[in-house]
Design a protein around this motif. Sequence first.
Motif, mmCIF file in Angstrom:
data_model
loop_
_atom_site.group_PDB
_atom_site.id
_atom_site.type_symbol
_atom_site.label_atom_id
_atom_site.label_comp_id
_atom_site.label_asym_id
_atom_site.label_seq_id
_atom_site.Cartn_x
_atom_site.Cartn_y
_atom_site.Cartn_z
ATOM 1 N N LYS A 58 0.838 -1.201 0.000
ATOM 2 C CA LYS A 58 0.000 0.000 0.000
ATOM 3 C C LYS A 58 0.874 1.252 0.000
ATOM 4 C CE LYS A 58 -3.778 -0.220 2.412
ATOM 5 N NZ LYS A 58 -4.753 -0.246 3.549
ATOM 6 N N VAL A 59 1.965 1.209 0.738
ATOM 7 C CA VAL A 59 2.884 2.352 0.787
ATOM 8 C C VAL A 59 3.498 2.603 -0.587
ATOM 9 C CG1 VAL A 59 4.998 3.259 1.827
ATOM 10 C CG2 VAL A 59 3.408 1.918 3.219
ATOM 11 N N SER A 60 4.027 1.560 -1.205
ATOM 12 C CA SER A 60 4.709 1.736 -2.490
ATOM 13 C C SER A 60 3.738 2.173 -3.577
ATOM 14 C CB SER A 60 5.421 0.441 -2.895
ATOM 15 O OG SER A 60 4.514 -0.629 -3.045
ATOM 16 N N LYS A 61 2.521 1.640 -3.575
ATOM 17 C CA LYS A 61 1.553 2.029 -4.602
ATOM 18 C C LYS A 61 1.121 3.480 -4.422
ATOM 19 C CE LYS A 61 -0.274 -2.503 -5.847
ATOM 20 N NZ LYS A 61 -1.429 -3.430 -5.806
ATOM 21 N N LEU A 62 0.924 3.901 -3.178
ATOM 22 C CA LEU A 62 0.521 5.283 -2.944
ATOM 23 C C LEU A 62 1.631 6.245 -3.354
ATOM 24 C CD1 LEU A 62 -1.909 6.865 -1.887
ATOM 25 C CD2 LEU A 62 -0.864 6.820 0.382
ATOM 26 N N GLU A 63 2.866 5.913 -3.024
ATOM 27 C CA GLU A 63 3.979 6.783 -3.407
ATOM 28 C C GLU A 63 4.156 6.829 -4.920
ATOM 29 O OE1 GLU A 63 7.368 5.598 -0.877
ATOM 30 O OE2 GLU A 63 6.925 7.477 0.203
ATOM 31 N N SER A 64 3.887 5.724 -5.615
ATOM 32 C CA SER A 64 3.999 5.722 -7.077
ATOM 33 C C SER A 64 2.967 6.635 -7.718
ATOM 34 C CB SER A 64 3.845 4.294 -7.616
ATOM 35 O OG SER A 64 2.491 3.857 -7.536
ATOM 36 N N LEU A 65 1.929 6.982 -6.958
ATOM 37 C CA LEU A 65 0.877 7.868 -7.450
ATOM 38 C C LEU A 65 1.071 9.308 -7.002
ATOM 39 C CD1 LEU A 65 -2.038 5.371 -6.797
ATOM 40 C CD2 LEU A 65 -1.316 6.192 -9.050
ATOM 41 N N GLY A 66 2.240 9.604 -6.427
ATOM 42 C CA GLY A 66 2.586 10.988 -6.127
ATOM 43 C C GLY A 66 2.341 11.445 -4.706
ATOM 44 N N ILE A 67 1.941 10.548 -3.812
ATOM 45 C CA ILE A 67 1.736 10.904 -2.413
ATOM 46 C C ILE A 67 2.968 10.476 -1.615
ATOM 47 C CG2 ILE A 67 0.299 10.623 -0.362
ATOM 48 C CD1 ILE A 67 -1.101 12.060 -2.673
ATOM 49 N N THR A 68 3.572 11.403 -0.897
ATOM 50 C CA THR A 68 4.752 11.093 -0.087
ATOM 51 C C THR A 68 4.316 10.517 1.252
ATOM 52 O OG1 THR A 68 6.033 12.873 -1.109
ATOM 53 C CG2 THR A 68 6.804 12.058 1.023
ATOM 54 N N VAL A 69 4.850 9.348 1.582
ATOM 55 C CA VAL A 69 4.583 8.727 2.885
ATOM 56 C C VAL A 69 5.795 9.002 3.774
ATOM 57 C CG1 VAL A 69 4.087 6.583 4.122
ATOM 58 C CG2 VAL A 69 3.118 6.960 1.836
ATOM 59 N N THR A 70 5.644 9.948 4.694
ATOM 60 C CA THR A 70 6.780 10.343 5.539
ATOM 61 C C THR A 70 7.038 9.341 6.652
ATOM 62 O OG1 THR A 70 5.393 11.683 7.009
ATOM 63 C CG2 THR A 70 6.335 12.777 5.070
ATOM 64 N N ASP A 71 5.987 8.682 7.123
ATOM 65 C CA ASP A 71 6.115 7.673 8.177
ATOM 66 C C ASP A 71 5.068 6.597 7.955
ATOM 67 O OD1 ASP A 71 8.093 8.799 10.309
ATOM 68 O OD2 ASP A 71 6.723 10.479 9.912
ATOM 69 N N VAL A 72 5.442 5.373 8.290
ATOM 70 C CA VAL A 72 4.501 4.254 8.278
ATOM 71 C C VAL A 72 4.225 3.886 9.729
ATOM 72 C CG1 VAL A 72 4.078 1.878 7.552
ATOM 73 C CG2 VAL A 72 5.371 3.433 6.066
ATOM 74 N N ILE A 73 2.973 4.052 10.143
ATOM 75 C CA ILE A 73 2.583 3.811 11.522
ATOM 76 C C ILE A 73 1.913 2.445 11.601
ATOM 77 C CG2 ILE A 73 1.339 4.721 13.522
ATOM 78 C CD1 ILE A 73 3.418 6.668 12.334
ATOM 79 N N PRO A 74 2.463 1.491 12.364
ATOM 80 C CA PRO A 74 1.819 0.175 12.465
ATOM 81 C C PRO A 74 0.374 0.299 12.921
ATOM 82 C CG PRO A 74 4.009 0.125 13.452
ATOM 83 C CD PRO A 74 3.705 1.569 13.154
ATOM 84 N N HIS A 75 -0.459 -0.586 12.391
ATOM 85 C CA HIS A 75 -1.894 -0.518 12.681
ATOM 86 C C HIS A 75 -2.394 -1.931 12.995
ATOM 87 C CE1 HIS A 75 -5.559 1.797 12.796
ATOM 88 N NE2 HIS A 75 -6.175 0.946 11.981
ATOM 89 N N GLU A 76 -1.927 -2.465 14.117
ATOM 90 C CA GLU A 76 -2.210 -3.849 14.484
ATOM 91 C C GLU A 76 -3.360 -3.924 15.487
ATOM 92 O OE1 GLU A 76 1.274 -6.333 15.091
ATOM 93 O OE2 GLU A 76 2.529 -4.607 14.637
ATOM 94 N N VAL A 77 -4.177 -4.950 15.341
ATOM 95 C CA VAL A 77 -5.304 -5.177 16.238
ATOM 96 C C VAL A 77 -5.214 -6.597 16.788
ATOM 97 C CG1 VAL A 77 -6.798 -3.513 15.077
ATOM 98 C CG2 VAL A 77 -6.813 -5.906 14.345
ATOM 99 N N HIS A 78 -6.075 -6.912 17.741
ATOM 100 C CA HIS A 78 -6.021 -8.213 18.388
ATOM 101 C C HIS A 78 -6.402 -9.334 17.422
ATOM 102 C CE1 HIS A 78 -5.174 -6.830 22.447
ATOM 103 N NE2 HIS A 78 -6.044 -5.849 22.253
#
Length: 220
Positions: free
Chosen positions: A171-191
């Motif tokens: 998801k990060v790489s695809k979004l960046e390939s579309l011109g959106i800069t991802v400055t940080d990746v925040i883990p999003h884990e649930v139980h």
Amino acid sequence: MSAADDRAPAQDELEHSEPVTVPSEYGTFSVIGWRVPEPSGAPATEHVSLSAPAPPGEEDLPPLVRLHSECLTGDVFGSWRCDCGPQLHLALERITEHGGTVLYLRNHEGRGIGLINKLRAYKLQDEGADTVDANTMLGLPADARDYTAAARILTAMGLSSVRLLTNNPDKVSKLESLGITVTDVIPHEVHARTENLHYLRTKRDRMHHHLTHLTPGETS
């Protein structure tokens, strides 16, 4: 050409509603509906953004953003076969606390294969296939999601740099390939639950999601 035709939106134009305030058990959000044309020429898909302001001290940070793929069974019916519902609820809580946007993406059901095909894949999973193999056994991609609409909406919102809530490096790489800069990746884990352990292990082992604990009752 008539005056009405002159006012008609261009075929590839992104449309949106005016923002409205929506209170919920997770917080109060400014909600906008978005209509984004499909590249294939199919009818435009409607998506929704739910935003909250950043608290004092966090205004200068890139906003938190969660791209949440539509999941009727998990988001609406509370299915335990996946972690989608809890991830959505956690995202809304985090956006309330830290500000940012949850972008709810339609036409992403079953990682983009659609509801009926997702239920067909469930049947194959009940017979022993994992989520990747079930999709491919149906002649479908393991993940058919496209994030072009997400990038267009974020751009229209003025969000060219974001802190992304995700465990999914694709998801990060695809979004960046579309011109959106991802400055940080925040883990999003649930139980994790007993009912979705196999699903989560497949995401970790075959789709390279960053999942750190997969024992029921721990984070996943």
